[in-house]
Design a protein around this motif. Structure first.
Motif, PDB file in Angstrom:
ATOM      1  N   VAL A 118      33.849  31.550  57.019  1.00 58.87           N
ATOM      2  CA  VAL A 118      35.058  30.707  56.921  1.00 58.87           C
ATOM      3  C   VAL A 118      35.636  30.772  55.506  1.00 58.87           C
ATOM      4  CG1 VAL A 118      35.913  28.333  56.995  1.00 58.87           C
ATOM      5  CG2 VAL A 118      34.409  29.155  58.801  1.00 58.87           C
ATOM      6  N   ALA A 119      34.764  30.659  54.496  1.00 61.39           N
ATOM      7  CA  ALA A 119      35.228  30.702  53.103  1.00 61.39           C
ATOM      8  C   ALA A 119      35.870  32.052  52.781  1.00 61.39           C
ATOM      9  CB  ALA A 119      34.064  30.430  52.161  1.00 61.39           C
ATOM     10  N   ALA A 120      35.229  33.132  53.208  1.00 60.78           N
ATOM     11  CA  ALA A 120      35.746  34.475  52.904  1.00 60.78           C
ATOM     12  C   ALA A 120      37.060  34.756  53.630  1.00 60.78           C
ATOM     13  CB  ALA A 120      34.715  35.526  53.274  1.00 60.78           C
ATOM     14  N   SER A 121      37.203  34.228  54.843  1.00 59.22           N
ATOM     15  CA  SER A 121      38.451  34.457  55.580  1.00 59.22           C
ATOM     16  C   SER A 121      39.620  33.722  54.915  1.00 59.22           C
ATOM     17  CB  SER A 121      38.312  34.027  57.038  1.00 59.22           C
ATOM     18  OG  SER A 121      38.144  32.631  57.125  1.00 59.22           O
ATOM     19  N   LYS A 122      39.312  32.628  54.200  1.00 64.02           N
ATOM     20  CA  LYS A 122      40.350  31.896  53.461  1.00 64.02           C
ATOM     21  C   LYS A 122      40.589  32.489  52.073  1.00 64.02           C
ATOM     22  CE  LYS A 122      39.424  27.426  55.610  1.00 64.02           C
ATOM     23  NZ  LYS A 122      38.737  26.146  55.417  1.00 64.02           N
ATOM     24  N   GLY A 123      39.726  33.448  51.666  1.00 59.64           N
ATOM     25  CA  GLY A 123      39.884  34.067  50.351  1.00 59.64           C
ATOM     26  C   GLY A 123      39.176  33.316  49.250  1.00 59.64           C
ATOM     27  N   GLU A 124      38.103  32.615  49.604  1.00 59.37           N
ATOM     28  CA  GLU A 124      37.310  31.901  48.598  1.00 59.37           C
ATOM     29  C   GLU A 124      35.836  32.128  48.888  1.00 59.37           C
ATOM     30  OE1 GLU A 124      37.837  27.548  50.724  1.00 59.37           O
ATOM     31  OE2 GLU A 124      39.438  28.294  49.428  1.00 59.37           O
ATOM     32  N   GLY A 125      34.953  31.571  48.070  1.00 56.39           N
ATOM     33  CA  GLY A 125      33.517  31.737  48.277  1.00 56.39           C
ATOM     34  C   GLY A 125      32.913  32.718  47.290  1.00 56.39           C
ATOM     35  N   ALA A 126      31.581  32.782  47.299  1.00 53.51           N
ATOM     36  CA  ALA A 126      30.848  33.588  46.316  1.00 53.51           C
ATOM     37  C   ALA A 126      31.058  35.083  46.517  1.00 53.51           C
ATOM     38  CB  ALA A 126      29.365  33.249  46.388  1.00 53.51           C
ATOM     39  N   ALA A 127      31.142  35.525  47.775  1.00 54.26           N
ATOM     40  CA  ALA A 127      31.318  36.961  48.050  1.00 54.26           C
ATOM     41  C   ALA A 127      32.680  37.445  47.551  1.00 54.26           C
ATOM     42  CB  ALA A 127      31.152  37.235  49.539  1.00 54.26           C
ATOM     43  N   ILE A 128      33.707  36.616  47.716  1.00 56.44           N
ATOM     44  CA  ILE A 128      35.047  36.966  47.215  1.00 56.44           C
ATOM     45  C   ILE A 128      35.029  37.025  45.689  1.00 56.44           C
ATOM     46  CG2 ILE A 128      37.435  36.129  47.004  1.00 56.44           C
ATOM     47  CD1 ILE A 128      37.011  37.167  49.762  1.00 56.44           C
ATOM     48  N   LYS A 129      34.289  36.119  45.067  1.00 60.35           N
ATOM     49  CA  LYS A 129      34.163  36.107  43.602  1.00 60.35           C
ATOM     50  C   LYS A 129      33.515  37.403  43.119  1.00 60.35           C
ATOM     51  CE  LYS A 129      32.478  33.209  39.801  1.00 60.35           C
ATOM     52  NZ  LYS A 129      32.083  34.328  38.969  1.00 60.35           N
ATOM     53  N   LYS A 130      32.507  37.874  43.850  1.00 60.17           N
ATOM     54  CA  LYS A 130      31.824  39.132  43.513  1.00 60.17           C
ATOM     55  C   LYS A 130      32.807  40.293  43.573  1.00 60.17           C
ATOM     56  CE  LYS A 130      28.295  42.036  43.133  1.00 60.17           C
ATOM     57  NZ  LYS A 130      27.613  42.254  41.865  1.00 60.17           N
ATOM     58  N   LYS A 131      33.638  40.319  44.627  1.00 57.50           N
ATOM     59  CA  LYS A 131      34.636  41.377  44.766  1.00 57.50           C
ATOM     60  C   LYS A 131      35.630  41.326  43.607  1.00 57.50           C
ATOM     61  CE  LYS A 131      38.777  42.418  47.144  1.00 57.50           C
ATOM     62  NZ  LYS A 131      39.820  41.825  47.948  1.00 57.50           N
ATOM     63  N   ASP A 132      36.091  40.117  43.272  1.00 55.18           N
ATOM     64  CA  ASP A 132      37.045  39.962  42.169  1.00 55.18           C
ATOM     65  C   ASP A 132      36.437  40.404  40.840  1.00 55.18           C
ATOM     66  OD1 ASP A 132      38.911  39.018  43.947  1.00 55.18           O
ATOM     67  OD2 ASP A 132      38.556  36.895  43.482  1.00 55.18           O
ATOM     68  N   ASP A 133      35.151  40.076  40.624  1.00 57.25           N
ATOM     69  CA  ASP A 133      34.462  40.507  39.408  1.00 57.25           C
ATOM     70  C   ASP A 133      34.374  42.025  39.337  1.00 57.25           C
ATOM     71  OD1 ASP A 133      34.130  37.861  38.734  1.00 57.25           O
ATOM     72  OD2 ASP A 133      31.991  37.783  39.284  1.00 57.25           O
ATOM     73  N   THR A 134      34.091  42.656  40.480  1.00 56.70           N
ATOM     74  CA  THR A 134      33.998  44.121  40.550  1.00 56.70           C
ATOM     75  C   THR A 134      35.350  44.747  40.205  1.00 56.70           C
ATOM     76  OG1 THR A 134      32.351  43.886  42.297  1.00 56.70           O
ATOM     77  CG2 THR A 134      33.319  46.057  42.031  1.00 56.70           C
ATOM     78  N   HIS A 135      36.423  44.180  40.765  1.00 57.77           N
ATOM     79  CA  HIS A 135      37.766  44.689  40.486  1.00 57.77           C
ATOM     80  C   HIS A 135      38.141  44.482  39.016  1.00 57.77           C
ATOM     81  CE1 HIS A 135      39.765  45.499  44.533  1.00 57.77           C
ATOM     82  NE2 HIS A 135      38.475  45.366  44.776  1.00 57.77           N
ATOM     83  N   ARG A 136      37.741  43.336  38.465  1.00 52.58           N
ATOM     84  CA  ARG A 136      38.039  43.036  37.067  1.00 52.58           C
ATOM     85  C   ARG A 136      37.328  44.023  36.135  1.00 52.58           C
ATOM     86  NH1 ARG A 136      36.463  37.889  37.005  1.00 52.58           N
ATOM     87  NH2 ARG A 136      38.120  37.277  38.407  1.00 52.58           N
ATOM     88  N   MET A 137      36.069  44.337  36.483  1.00 52.12           N
ATOM     89  CA  MET A 137      35.298  45.322  35.691  1.00 52.12           C
ATOM     90  C   MET A 137      36.002  46.677  35.701  1.00 52.12           C
ATOM     91  SD  MET A 137      32.265  44.920  34.160  1.00 52.12           S
ATOM     92  CE  MET A 137      30.968  46.047  34.584  1.00 52.12           C
ATOM     93  N   ALA A 138      36.463  47.083  36.878  1.00 56.22           N
ATOM     94  CA  ALA A 138      37.152  48.369  36.999  1.00 56.22           C
ATOM     95  C   ALA A 138      38.456  48.364  36.197  1.00 56.22           C
ATOM     96  CB  ALA A 138      37.430  48.671  38.461  1.00 56.22           C
ATOM     97  N   GLU A 139      39.167  47.257  36.245  1.00 54.20           N
ATOM     98  CA  GLU A 139      40.427  47.129  35.509  1.00 54.20           C
ATOM     99  C   GLU A 139      40.189  47.186  34.001  1.00 54.20           C
ATOM    100  OE1 GLU A 139      44.433  46.939  35.182  1.00 54.20           O
ATOM    101  OE2 GLU A 139      43.381  46.904  37.108  1.00 54.20           O
ATOM    102  N   ALA A 140      39.116  46.528  33.548  1.00 50.00           N
ATOM    103  CA  ALA A 140      38.799  46.497  32.119  1.00 50.00           C
ATOM    104  C   ALA A 140      38.392  47.872  31.589  1.00 50.00           C
ATOM    105  CB  ALA A 140      37.686  45.496  31.857  1.00 50.00           C
ATOM    106  N   ASN A 141      37.806  48.683  32.461  1.00 51.31           N
ATOM    107  CA  ASN A 141      37.330  50.003  32.037  1.00 51.31           C
ATOM    108  C   ASN A 141      38.259  51.133  32.481  1.00 51.31           C
ATOM    109  OD1 ASN A 141      34.708  49.460  30.693  1.00 51.31           O
ATOM    110  ND2 ASN A 141      34.290  48.479  32.644  1.00 51.31           N
ATOM    111  N   LYS A 142      39.509  50.789  32.726  1.00 52.01           N
ATOM    112  CA  LYS A 142      40.493  51.786  33.167  1.00 52.01           C
ATOM    113  C   LYS A 142      40.661  52.919  32.152  1.00 52.01           C
ATOM    114  CE  LYS A 142      44.189  50.607  35.934  1.00 52.01           C
ATOM    115  NZ  LYS A 142      45.436  49.873  36.158  1.00 52.01           N
ATOM    116  N   ALA A 143      40.424  52.614  30.869  1.00 57.76           N
ATOM    117  CA  ALA A 143      40.584  53.610  29.803  1.00 57.76           C
ATOM    118  C   ALA A 143      39.620  54.791  29.976  1.00 57.76           C
ATOM    119  CB  ALA A 143      40.360  52.963  28.447  1.00 57.76           C
TER     120      ALA A 143
END
Length: 155
Positions: free
Chosen positions: A124-149
């Motif tokens: 239910v949390a993930a389908s709404k776009g919240e929860g720990a698993a969504i946070k993990k995905k966002d962290d992964t994307h943020r890491m990739a964005e930070a290391n774009k160089a």
């Protein structure tokens, strides 16, 4: 050069919904080879999601899984004595398996009493776009964005 790639194993669809993705999810959920228990946990969690949201439980689960699945990740690449975190696109199969693993992992870490309740809550949390698993995905994307160089170090 490595030997020949191993043949792809095809898994059978589950008995209730006739979906191979459900079987794959249940296989990751299973502990000590107890597949029937894993199936019952999954099906009861889906029923619980239907009661909570009033929508089709399987569709909600698929939406949650697609929300969790990452598009990019970082991989370590050693270049000239230094290790760089290189952003890479995630293959479609790996996307699904990462999403499944994260959903189950963070469902297990939740505070509800039974696994059925935890899994339903995480779906239910993930389908709404919240929860720990969504946070993990966002962290992964943020890491990739930070290391774009370092994306020119792709292999």
């Amino acid at each position: 050069m490595r030997k020949a790639k191993p043949k792809k194993r095809y898994i059978l669809p589950d008995p209730k919904f006739g979906d191979t993705l459900v079987t794959k999810f249940v296989n990751y959920l299973m502990v000590d080879g107890k597949k029937s228990i894993a199936y019952s946990i999954f099906y009861e969690a889906i029923e619980q999601v239907e009661k909570k949201t009033g929508e089709n439980g399987l569709d909600t689960w698929k939406k949650a899984l697609s929300n969790i699945s990452p598009a990019v990740e970082v991989k370590s690449r050693r270049v000239g004595g230094a290790t760089f975190q290189v952003p890479m696109e995630v293959r479609p199969e790996r996307k699904i398996s990462l999403g499944i693993k994260w959903m189950i992992r963070y469902a297990r870490l939740r505070g509800e009493k039974t696994m059925r309740d935890r899994l339903a809550g995480e779906i239910v949390a993930a389908s709404k776009g919240e929860g720990a698993a969504i946070k993990k995905k966002d962290d992964t994307h943020r890491m990739a964005e930070a290391n774009k160089a370092f994306s020119h170090f792709r292999f």
